[in-house]
Write a protein that holds these residues in place. Structure first.
Motif, PDB file in Angstrom:
ATOM      1  N   TYR A 164      -7.704  -1.172 -12.325  1.00 38.44           N
ATOM      2  CA  TYR A 164      -8.132  -2.337 -11.542  1.00 38.44           C
ATOM      3  C   TYR A 164      -7.222  -3.513 -11.864  1.00 38.44           C
ATOM      4  N   GLU A 165      -6.865  -3.624 -13.135  1.00 39.47           N
ATOM      5  CA  GLU A 165      -5.769  -4.494 -13.563  1.00 39.47           C
ATOM      6  C   GLU A 165      -4.803  -3.646 -14.378  1.00 39.47           C
ATOM      7  N   PHE A 166      -3.524  -3.914 -14.203  1.00 43.43           N
ATOM      8  CA  PHE A 166      -2.474  -3.081 -14.793  1.00 43.43           C
ATOM      9  C   PHE A 166      -1.474  -3.965 -15.542  1.00 43.43           C
ATOM     10  N   ARG A 167      -1.899  -5.185 -15.875  1.00 44.25           N
ATOM     11  CA  ARG A 167      -0.941  -6.162 -16.412  1.00 44.25           C
ATOM     12  C   ARG A 167      -0.377  -5.740 -17.764  1.00 44.25           C
ATOM     13  N   PHE A 168      -1.257  -5.480 -18.731  1.00 44.11           N
ATOM     14  CA  PHE A 168      -0.765  -5.145 -20.072  1.00 44.11           C
ATOM     15  C   PHE A 168      -0.074  -3.790 -20.084  1.00 44.11           C
ATOM     16  N   ILE A 169      -0.596  -2.840 -19.302  1.00 41.42           N
ATOM     17  CA  ILE A 169       0.084  -1.548 -19.201  1.00 41.42           C
ATOM     18  C   ILE A 169       1.477  -1.758 -18.617  1.00 41.42           C
ATOM     19  N   GLY A 170       1.563  -2.577 -17.570  1.00 43.63           N
ATOM     20  CA  GLY A 170       2.845  -2.841 -16.935  1.00 43.63           C
ATOM     21  C   GLY A 170       3.814  -3.561 -17.856  1.00 43.63           C
ATOM     22  N   MET A 171       3.333  -4.553 -18.585  1.00 44.74           N
ATOM     23  CA  MET A 171       4.210  -5.278 -19.504  1.00 44.74           C
ATOM     24  C   MET A 171       4.707  -4.359 -20.612  1.00 44.74           C
ATOM     25  N   MET A 172       3.814  -3.502 -21.130  1.00 46.32           N
ATOM     26  CA  MET A 172       4.227  -2.565 -22.170  1.00 46.32           C
ATOM     27  C   MET A 172       5.284  -1.599 -21.639  1.00 46.32           C
ATOM     28  N   LEU A 173       5.099  -1.093 -20.412  1.00 44.54           N
ATOM     29  CA  LEU A 173       6.076  -0.170 -19.833  1.00 44.54           C
ATOM     30  C   LEU A 173       7.407  -0.864 -19.575  1.00 44.54           C
ATOM     31  N   ARG A 174       7.362  -2.108 -19.137  1.00 42.59           N
ATOM     32  CA  ARG A 174       8.621  -2.839 -18.920  1.00 42.59           C
ATOM     33  C   ARG A 174       9.367  -3.023 -20.235  1.00 42.59           C
ATOM     34  N   SER A 175       8.633  -3.372 -21.296  1.00 43.16           N
ATOM     35  CA  SER A 175       9.280  -3.551 -22.592  1.00 43.16           C
ATOM     36  C   SER A 175       9.894  -2.249 -23.086  1.00 43.16           C
ATOM     37  N   SER A 176       9.214  -1.131 -22.829  1.00 44.48           N
ATOM     38  CA  SER A 176       9.684   0.157 -23.316  1.00 44.48           C
ATOM     39  C   SER A 176      10.815   0.736 -22.485  1.00 44.48           C
ATOM     40  N   LEU A 177      10.703   0.622 -21.155  1.00 43.30           N
ATOM     41  CA  LEU A 177      11.605   1.333 -20.260  1.00 43.30           C
ATOM     42  C   LEU A 177      12.670   0.457 -19.617  1.00 43.30           C
ATOM     43  N   CYS A 178      12.371  -0.816 -19.431  1.00 49.21           N
ATOM     44  CA  CYS A 178      13.285  -1.685 -18.687  1.00 49.21           C
ATOM     45  C   CYS A 178      13.997  -2.697 -19.567  1.00 49.21           C
TER      46      CYS A 178
ATOM     47  N   GLN B 234      14.320  -4.928 -30.938  1.00 44.71           N
ATOM     48  CA  GLN B 234      13.119  -5.730 -31.147  1.00 44.71           C
ATOM     49  C   GLN B 234      11.863  -4.960 -30.747  1.00 44.71           C
ATOM     50  N   ASN B 235      12.003  -4.051 -29.765  1.00 46.69           N
ATOM     51  CA  ASN B 235      10.862  -3.289 -29.283  1.00 46.69           C
ATOM     52  C   ASN B 235      10.882  -1.852 -29.794  1.00 46.69           C
ATOM     53  N   SER B 236      11.449  -1.655 -30.992  1.00 44.59           N
ATOM     54  CA  SER B 236      11.644  -0.303 -31.496  1.00 44.59           C
ATOM     55  C   SER B 236      10.339   0.420 -31.766  1.00 44.59           C
ATOM     56  N   LYS B 237       9.230  -0.296 -31.872  1.00 49.86           N
ATOM     57  CA  LYS B 237       7.938   0.334 -32.135  1.00 49.86           C
ATOM     58  C   LYS B 237       7.352   0.986 -30.890  1.00 49.86           C
ATOM     59  N   LEU B 238       7.926   0.744 -29.740  1.00 48.60           N
ATOM     60  CA  LEU B 238       7.426   1.331 -28.501  1.00 48.60           C
ATOM     61  C   LEU B 238       8.106   2.676 -28.244  1.00 48.60           C
ATOM     62  N   PRO B 239       7.370   3.670 -27.772  1.00 47.94           N
ATOM     63  CA  PRO B 239       7.989   4.969 -27.452  1.00 47.94           C
ATOM     64  C   PRO B 239       8.819   4.871 -26.187  1.00 47.94           C
ATOM     65  N   ASP B 240       9.729   5.797 -26.001  1.00 37.55           N
ATOM     66  CA  ASP B 240      10.543   5.809 -24.786  1.00 37.55           C
ATOM     67  C   ASP B 240       9.971   6.749 -23.724  1.00 37.55           C
ATOM     68  N   PHE B 241       8.869   7.442 -24.039  1.00 36.55           N
ATOM     69  CA  PHE B 241       8.183   8.326 -23.094  1.00 36.55           C
ATOM     70  C   PHE B 241       9.133   9.350 -22.474  1.00 36.55           C
TER      71      PHE B 241
ATOM     72  N   TYR C  40      11.419   4.266 -14.012  1.00 37.39           N
ATOM     73  CA  TYR C  40      12.439   4.304 -15.064  1.00 37.39           C
ATOM     74  C   TYR C  40      12.145   5.377 -16.108  1.00 37.39           C
ATOM     75  N   LEU C  41      11.050   6.106 -15.951  1.00 32.94           N
ATOM     76  CA  LEU C  41      10.755   7.192 -16.880  1.00 32.94           C
ATOM     77  C   LEU C  41      11.882   8.226 -16.828  1.00 32.94           C
TER      78      LEU C  41
ATOM     79  N   THR D 160      11.912  -6.098  -5.624  1.00 33.96           N
ATOM     80  CA  THR D 160      12.982  -6.178  -6.615  1.00 33.96           C
ATOM     81  C   THR D 160      12.589  -5.375  -7.839  1.00 33.96           C
ATOM     82  N   TRP D 161      13.576  -4.767  -8.479  1.00 32.52           N
ATOM     83  CA  TRP D 161      13.322  -3.937  -9.646  1.00 32.52           C
ATOM     84  C   TRP D 161      13.090  -4.800 -10.882  1.00 32.52           C
ATOM     85  N   PRO D 162      12.295  -4.327 -11.844  1.00 27.24           N
ATOM     86  CA  PRO D 162      11.947  -5.143 -13.012  1.00 27.24           C
ATOM     87  C   PRO D 162      13.001  -5.158 -14.110  1.00 27.24           C
ATOM     88  N   ALA D 163      14.122  -4.488 -13.886  1.00 26.17           N
ATOM     89  CA  ALA D 163      15.198  -4.483 -14.871  1.00 26.17           C
ATOM     90  C   ALA D 163      16.470  -5.023 -14.209  1.00 26.17           C
ATOM     91  N   GLN D 164      17.506  -5.205 -14.996  1.00 22.35           N
ATOM     92  CA  GLN D 164      18.762  -5.715 -14.457  1.00 22.35           C
ATOM     93  C   GLN D 164      19.471  -4.687 -13.588  1.00 22.35           C
TER      94      GLN D 164
END
Length: 422
Positions: A158-172, A177-184, A218-219, A254-258
């Motif tokens: 219903y809300e996907f904000r934190f999931i989306g932010m976490m995925l952007r940090s991990s994948l995009c 600095q974000n080494s604690k996040l998995p690359d899935f 980006y998976l 627009t894509w969330p990465a460069q």
């Protein structure tokens, strides 16, 4: 005294235990340390939690177990978070687990978020304190590096904000600095269904998930993605029922990465909510797509410049052209939602004649209106649209309930008979 079965090699034990139920796995873990070594990976391999009107899923308990024993997380291959409330209109109960937590009660969950060193750390912790389901699910997913399948039903998105932010940090935005996040890297099958059309009537300016869902593309190993994607909400029409010129549709996605993603493994897409125009932006990166199920959708109070009553067949043709050399299976469905106000009827513009040259396409399911338009419009011939090498064809009556003058049975039979005779 140990049981003779405990003396069997792990491979034999595994072949026996894998046929048991989740309850059996749990009971087996309590028998002995030897059996627990084999049964525990099976217990956590496939996790399914249900959130419905009668129960709240034990997300917090599962998180505490994984944070206390990180080695368990490696065993989790499939995570299914299932359930959808049937409430009309939707209310805020979709967003929360239970009563708010005190930060001190969250224990290692706060430490886990702080260890990721993401710029939105404080907001994430506040979300945990407020018992936001989105915040807890995001943290749970971030602890599962071996995921192969992820299914999130409507209650959980219903809300996907934190999931989306976490995925952007991990994948995009990968960085040390974000080494604690998995690359899935193992995640192959993802489904994220949202309350899309149901909420737009009541909340036309509600949260839109576009930026938060796009990181899924980006998976690195994704093969199948099923997702509801809101259209970008950048421009606004003066009235929701204004029909823009069919000549061009603004491409505001627009894509969330460069850089754009390169999802070379994606072979199957199931897309909802997104309309023609932005659809093409997605398909332009799926170089090896074989199966596409797309639901064309219009809602009078959609709240963006894309959800108009105009079916732009020329634009749809241009969007599909990105996958013409790989697509073998195409399903187009159509949904139209109106409220009590009388809105203009649906219209079509152009044609899908370009898909005649989709030589790889073997199976096609499509509404009749996308092939022939509406009866009040210029009549087209089926043979001018249908791919030459088609083997399975399913023509549906989607949208017929929105047009009193929809094609009659005799007209449909005549069109099909003419095509077959050719």
């Amino acid at each position: 005294m140990s049981s003779p079965i405990e003396g069997c090699p792990n491979e034999i034990l595994y072949s026996i235990l894998q046929h048991l139920t989740q309850t059996d796995f749990l009971n087996t873990c309590l028998v002995s340390h030897r059996l627990r070594q084999v049964a525990e990976p099976l217990l956590y391999c496939n996790i399914r939690l249900v959130w419905d009107a009668s129960r709240v899923p034990p997300i917090t308990q599962l998180l505490r177990t994984i944070l206390d024993r990180p080695e368990i997380a490696i065993h989790v291959k499939c995570l299914d978070l299932d359930g959808q409330f049937i409430l009309n209109p939707p209310n805020r109960r979709h967003r929360f687990l239970a009563k708010p937590f005190i930060v001190n009660d969250l224990g290692k969950t706060v430490e886990a978020v702080e260890a990721m060193k993401v710029p939105y750390c404080d907001d994430w912790i506040e979300g945990l304190r407020r018992s936001s389901m989105d915040a807890f699910v995001a943290l749970l997913i971030s602890q599962l590096p071996s995921l192969i399948r992820l299914y999130l039903d409507k209650n959980f998105t219903y809300e996907f904000r934190f999931i989306g932010m976490m995925l952007r940090s991990s994948l995009c935005e990968p960085s040390s600095q974000n080494s604690k996040l998995p690359d899935f890297r193992h995640l192959r099958d993802v489904s994220a269904l949202t309350f899309g059309a149901e909420t737009r009537i009541y909340e036309p300016e509600a949260y839109r998930n576009t930026l938060d869902v796009l990181p899924l593309f980006y998976l690195p190993s994704a093969q199948r993605i099923s997702v509801s994607i809101d259209n970008p909400n950048i421009f606004k029409r003066r009235n929701h029922w204004d029909i823009p010129s069919p000549i061009s549709i603004p491409d505001a996605l627009t894509w969330p990465a460069q850089h754009a993603p390169e999802p070379i493994c994606i072979e199957s897409l199931d897309l909802e909510m997104i309309r023609e125009g932005p659809l093409g932006k997605l398909l332009s990166v799926t170089k090896n797509l074989k199966m596409l199920h797309w639901n064309w959708y219009h809602m009078a109070n959609g709240g963006d410049q894309f959800t108009t009553p105009l079916i732009n067949l020329d634009q749809i043709s241009a969007d599909l052209a990105h996958v013409r050399h790989t697509l073998t299976d195409l399903t187009i469905t159509a949904t139209c939602e109106y409220d009590e106000i009388d809105y203009p009827p649906l219209q079509t513009h152009g044609s899908l004649s370009s898909i005649v040259d989709f030589e790889m396409l073997k199976r096609l399911q499509i509404p009749l209106a996308f092939l022939l338009g509406f009866p009040s419009e210029t009549t087209r011939r089926l043979g001018d649209t249908l791919p030459r090498n088609i083997e399975t064809l399913c023509i549906t009556e989607d949208l017929s309930e929105r047009d009193e003058n929809y094609w009659g049975e005799a007209d449909v039979f005549e069109a099909i008979e003419s095509w077959i005779s050719d």
